[in-house]
Each structure stands twice: as structure tokens, then as C-alpha cells.
Design an enzyme around this catalytic site. Structure first.
Site, short mmCIF file in Angstrom:
data_model
loop_
_atom_site.label_atom_id
_atom_site.label_comp_id
_atom_site.label_asym_id
_atom_site.label_seq_id
_atom_site.Cartn_x
_atom_site.Cartn_y
_atom_site.Cartn_z
N SER A 54 42.34 33.90 45.50
CA SER A 54 41.46 34.74 44.68
C SER A 54 40.14 34.08 44.34
O SER A 54 39.17 34.76 43.99
CB SER A 54 42.17 35.14 43.38
N HIS A 82 40.30 32.86 36.27
CA HIS A 82 39.19 32.80 37.21
C HIS A 82 37.90 32.54 36.44
O HIS A 82 37.84 32.75 35.23
CB HIS A 82 39.09 34.11 38.00
N ASP A 99 38.35 35.52 33.02
CA ASP A 99 39.52 36.29 32.58
C ASP A 99 40.72 35.42 32.22
O ASP A 99 41.84 35.91 32.14
CB ASP A 99 39.93 37.30 33.67
#
Length: 377
Positions: free
Chosen positions: A36, A339, A336
Site C-alpha cells: 500500500s 500510512h 490515517d
């Protein structure tokens, strides 16, 4: 204060403007693998793997819309592409044309691991994440490569391409941790994770890769989700200089030491190949040692999350109807809770493009004998 907060991105904008023109033509394409931290829109096209990234407030800062990136804006890969004068790298599942893919393809998928799922099952861990591990991503790239080459020798294409190898490996620890495994159970995974990354690098070198950027692991002890889960009354569990969890950062450092040792071996085996270690750990830890330099006001708190010691609540994460978003993401390291913000990714990217957290820096690889300018970040 607004001027201080914007300083890293203003400096990066100058760097991109200068490097983008000077480095244009250095690389003809970027091929990316990872999780991610590098995913520019693959997971969101694989159903629920993209989580909330298809909805606001994700993507609000640069794109002004959700793109499937796990951030408020651009990722490190985006800044690198812009710095090298290339278009943003298309996600493999994004519906790009072969012509677009000739300038770069991104195979990174959120949740991906360096190790295949069979490894975790053998350890009694039931995978609940994507099966697009690093070697699956490499396999997809090999399948696509003949179409990208269009009759040319793949080595000619890869000779002028940059391979971005991750970040990959962090989820090999994240997933077990989040399922309740202890660090004593996870630490023995590290040599296998590194062996998998090394194997993937060898595969790419064998088919012609000449320049590979291989990031290390971030200091996971500074990640708000981990800080929240592993809150401790014992002051000895924390680094006095940063407030990060000491034993988690030691796991990241162990991973990075083994990775660098293996990269040294690969350089000896392949002296004609540029294998660049991207020191994500030191780049990020500097945010917590001297946050004011980068304009970060609450470096251990998430910008998008819920009320709590680190502004995270796993029951109401970013994107949840009860979650709140800070007024200025550029003042935060974490977007968040797991990340990073565009501001943090941009500062890391500048240290990879121009130094000091890549040796050699990408602009030096591109410039050859050209004397690079020095920028004050």
C-alpha cells in the site's frame, strides 16, 4: 507557521522542477512492485482490498479526488516519477494502454507480502489479505513484458528502466501482529522475508534490470496504530528522543540490516547493476527527532482518525462516518494511522532523489559526471 509547514513541499516543488528537466530521458520507464505504500490504484480494483481509498477524504490534497492511494495525495513513487520527468505510474489494473505501460506499470497491491501465503499457513497464520505477493507481482510483470517490448529485446527496455522494489516486507510483520502474534514469533520470519526480496531482485536482473531502488522498512514503532495497540506505562518501552516504541523499531532495524547485507552480496555478484538502497527508516525517523524542521506539529498523531491518544481508533478509522480530518495534512506525518501524508512522502522522496537517504541518489545516477546542485531542505 503556515510558511514553516509548507517548506518541505515548496522545496520539493523546486527540486521536481529542476530535476524533472535535467533527468528527463535518464529513465524511459518505472516498473514498481510492493504494497500500500506504493499502490497507486490496484487494490481498489480488486474489491474490498482498497478499503476506504475510493471515497473522501482520501486523495484530497493533490488529486482532489480519491484515486485508490492510501494517502491524502501523492506517494513516494509519484514524486520520484515527477522528479525523473516521467508520467505518474499507471496501476496494472487501472485499464492503461500498452502504450502507457511502456512508460511504467505499477504492480503494487495494498496488503501484499514478500512471502507467499503458503508460508503463513505453514506457521499457523490464516491469511486474510491479498494473494498478490511479491513473486506473483513479478510473474505478472514477466507476462506483460513481451507486449511492452513490442518485438524489442527485453534487456534493451529494462536497461533504461528504473525498478522500484517496494517498500515490501512490512506486511509480513503487520498481518501477524494484527492477528495477535508476538514479536518473538515474528522476528524469525525476517530472514525468509529478505530471501524472498533477494530472489525477486535476482529474477529481474536475469531478465535485464540495470537499476533497482530497494527501500528498507519504516520505523514501525512510530506508527500511530502500533503506538495505540501497544500503549505501555513502562517508560523504558519508548525511545526518549522520539516517543516511538523501542522494540518495534528494533525489528525494523533488524530487517534493514539483513536487507543491506544481502544487497551488498548482490552488488558483488552483479557489479554492472545499480542496486540502490533507499533508507526509508532514517528518512522517516528524522521527522520525529526534529519535526519542526519539516513543519510537522504532532508527528505521532494521525491526521485522519478518531479521538484517542494517537488520534486512531480501529473501530472508526479514516473514512468512517465518525472519523475526523485535521485541517492541515501537511502538518502531520501520518495520514490515517498507518500510512503517511503527501507531505511526509514528499520529504522522503526528496531525500531519495537528491540524497542523503539513497546512495547514490537517483539524480546522481541520472547525471553521471554532472555536478548536482545541492538543495536546502
Amino acid at each position: 507557521m503556515a510558511c514553516v509547514a509548507s517548506r518541505p513541499l515548496l522545496a520539493l516543488a523546486l527540486l521536481l522542477a529542476v530535476c524533472g528537466s535535467d533527468a528527463g530521458g535518464c529513465f524511459t520507464a518505472i516498473f514498481s512492485f510492493g504494497d500500500s505504500l506504493a499502490d497507486t490504484g490496484n487494490a481498489i480494483r480488486l474489491g474490498g482490498l482498497g478499503g476506504p481509498t475510493g471515497s473522501p477524504p482520501y486523495g484530497r490534497t493533490f488529486f482532489e479526488r480519491p484515486t485508490g492511494r492510501f494517502s491524502d495525495g501523492r506517494l513516494i513513487i509519484d514524486f520520484i516519477a515527477q522528479g525523473l520527468g516521467l508520467p505518474l505510474v499507471q496501476p496494472f489494473l487501472g485499464g492503461g494502454s500498452i502504450e502507457e505501460f511502456r512508460q511504467g506499470v505499477n504492480f503494487a497491491v495494498a496488503g501484499a507480502t514478500a512471502l507467499d501465503l503458503s508460508f503463513f499457513r505453514s506457521k499457523g497464520i490464516q491469511p486474510s489479505w491479498t494473494d498478490r505477493s511479491l513473486h506473483v507481482q513479478i510473474g505478472l510483470f514477466k507476462q506483460l513484458l513481451p507486449s511492452i517490448c513490442a518485438g524489442r529485446d527485453p534487456k534493451d527496455v529494462l536497461n533504461s528502466s528504473l525498478i522500484l522494489m517496494g517498500e515490501i516486507g512490512g506486511n509480513d510483520y503487520n498481518h501477524p501482529f494484527f492477528q495477535g502474534s508476538k514479536v518473538e514469533e515474528i522476528r524469525p520470519f525476517v530472514p525468509s522475508v529478505i530471501a524472498s526480496i533477494k530472489s525477486a531482485i535476482n529474477d529481474l536482473i536475469e531478465i535485464g534490470a540495470k537499476t533497482l531502488l530497494v527501500p528498507g522498512n519504516f520505523p514501525i514503532g512510530c506508527v500511530p496504530v502500533y503506538l495505540d495497540i501497544h500503549k505501555s506505562e513502562n517508560v523504558e518501552d519508548y525511545e526518549s528522543e522520539t516517543g516511538c516504541i523501542k522494540w518495534l523499531n528494533e525489528l525494523s532495524q533488524y530487517h534493514n540490516r539483513l536487507l543491506q547485507d544481502e544487497l551488498d552480496q548482490l552488488r558483488k555478484l552483479h557489479p554492472q547493476v545499480n542496486i540502490i538502497y533507499a533508507n526509508y527508516y532514517d528518512a522517516m525517523i528524522s521527522f520525529f527527532r526534529a519535526p519542526h524542521i519539516f513543519g510537522f506539529k504532532a508527528p505521532l498523531h494521525a491526521c485522519c482518525g478518531s479521538p484517542g491518544p494517537y488520534s486512531v481508533n480501529r473501530n472508526a478509522p479514516c473514512g468512517h462516518r465518525n472519523a475526523k480530518v485535521c485541517s492541515d495534512p501537511s502538518g502531520s506525518v501520518s495520514w490515517d494511522g498507518i500510512h503517511l501524508t503527501e507531505a511526509a512522502y514528499g520529504a522522503i522522496a526528496s531525500s531519495i532523489l537528491e540524497g542523503p537517504h539513497a546512495s547514490p541518489s537517483l539524480t546522481k545516477v541520472c547525471s553521471g559526471t554532472r555536478q548536482d546542485a545541492v538543495y536546502d531542505f
